[in-house]
Design a protein around this motif. Sequence first.
Motif, PDB file in Angstrom:
ATOM      1  N   GLY A  32       0.828  -1.192   0.000  1.00 42.02           N
ATOM      2  CA  GLY A  32       0.000   0.000   0.000  1.00 42.02           C
ATOM      3  C   GLY A  32       0.865   1.245   0.000  1.00 42.02           C
ATOM      4  O   GLY A  32       1.929   1.278   0.614  1.00 42.02           O
ATOM      5  N   PHE A  33       0.410   2.272  -0.689  1.00 40.90           N
ATOM      6  CA  PHE A  33       1.113   3.551  -0.727  1.00 40.90           C
ATOM      7  C   PHE A  33       0.099   4.672  -0.656  1.00 40.90           C
ATOM      8  O   PHE A  33      -0.921   4.648  -1.349  1.00 40.90           O
ATOM      9  CB  PHE A  33       1.930   3.682  -2.015  1.00 40.90           C
ATOM     10  N   VAL A 102       2.975  -1.495   4.057  1.00 38.94           N
ATOM     11  CA  VAL A 102       2.651  -0.122   3.667  1.00 38.94           C
ATOM     12  C   VAL A 102       3.926   0.685   3.491  1.00 38.94           C
ATOM     13  O   VAL A 102       4.818   0.659   4.352  1.00 38.94           O
ATOM     14  CB  VAL A 102       1.745   0.557   4.717  1.00 38.94           C
ATOM     15  N   LEU A 103       3.998   1.439   2.398  1.00 39.33           N
ATOM     16  CA  LEU A 103       5.087   2.366   2.118  1.00 39.33           C
ATOM     17  C   LEU A 103       4.479   3.759   2.046  1.00 39.33           C
ATOM     18  O   LEU A 103       4.066   4.233   1.000  1.00 39.33           O
ATOM     19  CB  LEU A 103       5.785   1.984   0.810  1.00 39.33           C
ATOM     20  N   GLY A 104       4.401   4.432   3.158  1.00 44.17           N
ATOM     21  CA  GLY A 104       3.748   5.736   3.261  1.00 44.17           C
ATOM     22  C   GLY A 104       3.232   5.886   4.678  1.00 44.17           C
ATOM     23  O   GLY A 104       3.392   4.961   5.478  1.00 44.17           O
ATOM     24  N   HIS A 105       2.748   7.013   5.020  1.00 47.01           N
ATOM     25  CA  HIS A 105       2.401   8.132   4.173  1.00 47.01           C
ATOM     26  C   HIS A 105       3.593   9.088   4.046  1.00 47.01           C
ATOM     27  O   HIS A 105       4.677   8.781   4.530  1.00 47.01           O
ATOM     28  CB  HIS A 105       1.204   8.868   4.748  1.00 47.01           C
ATOM     29  N   ILE A 112       0.814   9.864  11.157  1.00 47.40           N
ATOM     30  CA  ILE A 112       0.585   9.533  12.574  1.00 47.40           C
ATOM     31  C   ILE A 112      -0.821   8.982  12.815  1.00 47.40           C
ATOM     32  O   ILE A 112      -0.972   7.912  13.417  1.00 47.40           O
ATOM     33  CB  ILE A 112       0.909  10.740  13.468  1.00 47.40           C
ATOM     34  N   PRO A 113      -1.896   9.650  12.361  1.00 52.96           N
ATOM     35  CA  PRO A 113      -3.225   9.058  12.589  1.00 52.96           C
ATOM     36  C   PRO A 113      -3.438   7.760  11.800  1.00 52.96           C
ATOM     37  O   PRO A 113      -4.101   6.842  12.283  1.00 52.96           O
ATOM     38  CB  PRO A 113      -4.196  10.155  12.142  1.00 52.96           C
ATOM     39  N   ALA A 114      -2.856   7.679  10.592  1.00 52.58           N
ATOM     40  CA  ALA A 114      -3.020   6.465   9.791  1.00 52.58           C
ATOM     41  C   ALA A 114      -2.276   5.284  10.400  1.00 52.58           C
ATOM     42  O   ALA A 114      -2.686   4.121  10.228  1.00 52.58           O
ATOM     43  CB  ALA A 114      -2.535   6.709   8.362  1.00 52.58           C
ATOM     44  N   SER A 115      -1.201   5.564  11.133  1.00 51.87           N
ATOM     45  CA  SER A 115      -0.380   4.482  11.685  1.00 51.87           C
ATOM     46  C   SER A 115      -1.148   3.599  12.658  1.00 51.87           C
ATOM     47  O   SER A 115      -0.849   2.417  12.794  1.00 51.87           O
ATOM     48  CB  SER A 115       0.868   5.055  12.374  1.00 51.87           C
ATOM     49  N   ARG A 116      -2.147   4.156  13.329  1.00 49.50           N
ATOM     50  CA  ARG A 116      -2.960   3.361  14.241  1.00 49.50           C
ATOM     51  C   ARG A 116      -3.766   2.305  13.481  1.00 49.50           C
ATOM     52  O   ARG A 116      -3.936   1.171  13.959  1.00 49.50           O
ATOM     53  CB  ARG A 116      -3.904   4.257  15.056  1.00 49.50           C
ATOM     54  N   ALA A 121      -4.073  -3.505  12.328  1.00 49.39           N
ATOM     55  CA  ALA A 121      -4.133  -4.579  11.327  1.00 49.39           C
ATOM     56  C   ALA A 121      -2.856  -5.417  11.312  1.00 49.39           C
ATOM     57  O   ALA A 121      -2.782  -6.412  10.582  1.00 49.39           O
ATOM     58  CB  ALA A 121      -4.368  -3.983   9.942  1.00 49.39           C
ATOM     59  N   GLY A 122      -1.849  -5.015  12.106  1.00 51.46           N
ATOM     60  CA  GLY A 122      -0.585  -5.754  12.153  1.00 51.46           C
ATOM     61  C   GLY A 122       0.266  -5.594  10.906  1.00 51.46           C
ATOM     62  O   GLY A 122       1.072  -6.469  10.574  1.00 51.46           O
ATOM     63  N   LEU A 123       0.110  -4.448  10.199  1.00 52.29           N
ATOM     64  CA  LEU A 123       0.833  -4.223   8.951  1.00 52.29           C
ATOM     65  C   LEU A 123       2.083  -3.373   9.172  1.00 52.29           C
ATOM     66  O   LEU A 123       1.986  -2.243   9.648  1.00 52.29           O
ATOM     67  CB  LEU A 123      -0.064  -3.506   7.935  1.00 52.29           C
ATOM     68  N   PRO A 124       3.259  -3.858   8.815  1.00 51.11           N
ATOM     69  CA  PRO A 124       4.465  -3.027   8.866  1.00 51.11           C
ATOM     70  C   PRO A 124       4.308  -1.815   7.961  1.00 51.11           C
ATOM     71  O   PRO A 124       3.778  -1.921   6.842  1.00 51.11           O
ATOM     72  CB  PRO A 124       5.565  -3.961   8.358  1.00 51.11           C
ATOM     73  N   GLN A 125       4.763  -0.669   8.449  1.00 48.83           N
ATOM     74  CA  GLN A 125       4.624   0.596   7.730  1.00 48.83           C
ATOM     75  C   GLN A 125       5.973   1.312   7.718  1.00 48.83           C
ATOM     76  O   GLN A 125       6.545   1.589   8.772  1.00 48.83           O
ATOM     77  CB  GLN A 125       3.574   1.479   8.424  1.00 48.83           C
TER      78      GLN A 125
END
Length: 382
Positions: A32-33, A102-105, A112-116, A121-125
């Motif tokens: 995801g980006f 995820v590669l972003g934002h 910061i809000p998207a990271s939650r 979901a347990g997705l590395p970002q």
Amino acid sequence: MKMKQSMLAACMALAGFAMSGTAAHAADIKFGFAAPLTGPQSHYGEDMRNGLLLAIEEANAKGIEVDGSKANFILVSKDDQADPRIAVQVAQQLVDEGVDGVLGHFNSGTTIPASRVYYDAGLPQIAMATSPEYTLQDYETTFRMMTSDTQQGAAVGKFIVEKLNGKKVALIDDRSAYGQGLADEVEKAVKAAGGEVVRREYTSDKATDFTAILTNIRGVAPDAIFYGGLDAQSGPMKRQMVSLGITAPLVSGEMTRSDTFLKLAGSAAEGTYASLAGVPLDQMTAGKEFAESYEKRFNKAPGVYAPYAYDGAWNLITAIQNANSAKPSSYIGKLADLERSGATSEHIAYDDKGDLKEISVTIYEVKDGKWEMVETMVSSAN
């Protein structure tokens, strides 16, 4: 009878095709980006996306195998419009679409809000965001592509006081997570180096007229002015500084170190300083090779963020290779323990927060209408 046999054969052929399509899809690994891809910050998002695409295309050309199948890396792009509310929405969309990482934002205020959402979901970002708050949340899913504001701000504040003789410093920020966070760190560093913050003003990332705050600043006669924010504001700001007769140099962060700033500021850009996490492209470990590949693929020179995005993508790909699995719970430990040589550095590795262990910051100055390197500072976070 023959017709039934023909229909049966056709159905079996279609079933076989569907099964082979399913097998091919099973090897798809989706990243995801999200970044601003429209609006005044779209040039940042495009530069970042191009770096990611270059890495993914190279990985696909190598024929990398994961869990016994040839991997097909795919970038699923979303436009978060640099808006925190929209960022959370597109983050949930990426989760619902089943991305594997995820590669972003791009912006700290969206990251910061998207990271939650990604943490739940347990997705590395791996994000471009530089605000300290991003990796201070104690999410094991958060990692960076470049140096944080804490590290960059410390270098900039010291440079202002010691190299520009800025004993009296005025600060302006755009109240964004990025701009305010970077200005806060510069303020700490200026004071630690023996300087004085004589004025602090605020604006927004939508403003175009800075006459009032610059007039206030002119009244305290600072030796230097630091601005935390975007080139869309720092360009007009520098023009207005010249119009008001303010001779103190403008110093800013990596979002100002752009061609867009040079265009917006025009001849007033001369003498502006900007910091950038990392070293100049021509001094990066594989900067020359990266620039050649980028120009061949996109028919233009890379911007500031492309090489860091490129390395961020390869960090994720390498972790998946090392784990021999694209399952986030399987490869996140490999990402945390990653040690590799990339385009931007020979020593890419993360600390226990997900910050890069190697700290490198370069100061640039506008001379004759171009950004020229002044000095580079490289150290270890440990």
